[in-house]
Structure formats: C-alpha cells, structure tokens
Design an enzyme around this catalytic site. Structure first.
Site, PDB file in Angstrom:
ATOM      1  CE  LYS A   1      33.841  40.918  37.341  1.00  0.00           C
ATOM      2  NZ  LYS A   1      34.090  40.851  38.980  1.00  0.00           N
TER       3      LYS A   1
ATOM      4  CE1 TYR B   1      34.087  43.961  35.068  1.00  0.00           C
ATOM      5  CE2 TYR B   1      31.905  42.944  33.968  1.00  0.00           C
ATOM      6  CZ  TYR B   1      32.829  43.329  35.192  1.00  0.00           C
ATOM      7  OH  TYR B   1      32.129  43.716  36.397  1.00  0.00           O
TER       8      TYR B   1
END
Length: 254
Positions: A163, A159
């Site tokens: 990002k 993640y």
C-alpha cells in the site's frame, strides 16, 4: 457522459464484494457503464443482476489481476464491448497472515505483492495504453491505497509495503499521464463496514499491544467519495483523499 454525449465507461476491480461492489453500484446509479472484474464469476453476476434491476448497464468479466494474460483479455473485452475506458478503480486487494515477519511465508508475501501491487500495475498499464489512444483521449485512474499507505497495523508487513508502493504508482502515473490527459488519484480508506473489516467490530491488535474494538463507517461514504473523484473533469484531480471512521485509532498516538 463524456463531452461527446457518450456514456462514460468505468472498470472496477474486486467488484464482487465490499468496497468494489458498493462503488460499482454507485457508479451504475449515476449513469456509468460499469465493467466488473474479479476472480469469481458468481459474485460478479450477482452484482450485474442487481444492476439490471436498477436499469444499469453492467458487464461482468472474471479476471485474475495477477496474471498478465488475464488482464489483457479483460481489456480486449472492454475494447470490443465498450469501445473505451474513462475510469479505472484499482480496488482488488488482499491481506497477509497477521504474523511476525520471520513467520510470514515467502510464497504468501509474493501472493500479496502480486495482487496488491503487480495487479495494480498490470491494470494501470493496460488502461494507460487504451486511454492515451482512444477518442476523446484521456481518462482517470483511482487507486485504493488504504490507511496502510500511511501507517501500518501490527503484523502487516506485506499489506503495508504494497500500500505504501501504491502511493508511488499514483504519483508516477499522475506525472506520466499529463501529456495524454490521463489523471491519477488515490483514496485511502479506513474502517469501512465490509466483510473484510468485520474483525474490527470484534477487536483487533493495537500498536500498544492491546486488543480493541474499532469504530466502522458505512461503505456508502466510500462509494460517494469515489464517485466524486470520478465525476471531476480531467482538468481537476483529487490527488489524495483519506476517508475514515472518525474515531478510529489513526490520528494521534495510542
């Protein structure tokens, strides 16, 4: 409205729940024609029904942002049903399992990358092509970066990596879009009260190894912020915005 009096068209991915749903409804309230995209048709249809009760103009299109053909079909629908696109909110995303790096399955890594990074690329690519050829030319792309675009949570490598990469996409599109009147900004969100953030209220791992409950903020504040970014004229841009629960553990040590 655009400068020609045409109703502005916005596309929100991951629009069936959470941040996407809140932002879609907020834009509908403010006169946008909103295309709602997501993997599951039923939640999208529920948002459309709510929008219709409010007198809003919404269109639900099931789409897998990781699949190029599915994204192409989504944009074919936008062209045929709405004729243009003024705002894209790249919001669809997913987490990976909260495990040590060596325990993260490679297929799960690829799935997170496909959704959070490749999905943003595919939607941005299609929006860019439409925005630079439509009349009036140009448009705005808003990327959901997350606080993880700045700092990781424990056991979140997939993640966090995606990002951080969104920030690169945001900068590259901002630069490459200049000659076509396409602007791109990023909103980094911390602890909005949605289904995805429910675990914060129960307690989540911290950098020091403790488990702690984290404060949340109303998701409507996020919707207001995205609307503000969307409403600016193309001569102005919020390049990066961070909106977060004031007392969440992000600024400072610990």
């Amino acid at each position: 409205m655009t400068g020609t009096g045409i109703k502005k068209v916005a596309l929100v991915t991951g629009a069936g729940s959470g941040i996407g749903r809140a932002c879609a409804l907020k834009m509908l309230e403010h006169g946008y024609s909103v295309v709602l995209a997501g993997r599951r048709q039923a939640p999208l249809d529920a948002v459309v029904e709510e929008a219709q009760q409010l007198g809003g103009d919404a269109l639900a299109v099931a789409c897998d942002v990781t699949d190029a053909d599915s994204v192409a079909a989504l944009f074919d629908t936008i062209r045929s049903r709405r004729g243009r696109l003024d705002v894209l909110f790249n919001n669809a995303g997913r987490n990976g399992s909260p495990v040590d790096i060596d325990e993260l399955d490679v297929d799960e890594w690829r799935s997170v990358v496909d959704t959070n990074l490749t999905g943003v690329f595919l939607c941005t690519r299609a929006a860019f092509g439409l925005m630079k050829t439509q009349t009036p030319r140009g448009g705005r792309i808003i990327n959901n970066g997350s606080i993880s675009a700045h700092a990781p949570r424990p056991n979140s490598i997939a993640y966090t990596a995606t990002k951080h990469a969104i920030t690169g996409i945001t900068k590259a599109v901002s630069l490459d879009g200049r000659k076509y009147d396409i602007v791109c900004g990023q909103i980094d969100i911390g602890n909005a009260a949605t289904e995805m953030a429910e675990r914060m209220a129960r307690g989540v791992p911290q950098a020091n190894g403790e488990i702690a409950v984290e404060p949340l903020m109303d998701v409507q504040h996020v919707a207001d912020a995205v609307l503000h970014m969307a409403e600016l004229p193309l001569s102005a841009n919020v390049q990066f915005m961070t909106i977060m629960a004031s007392k969440m553990p992000f600024v400072g040590r610990g």
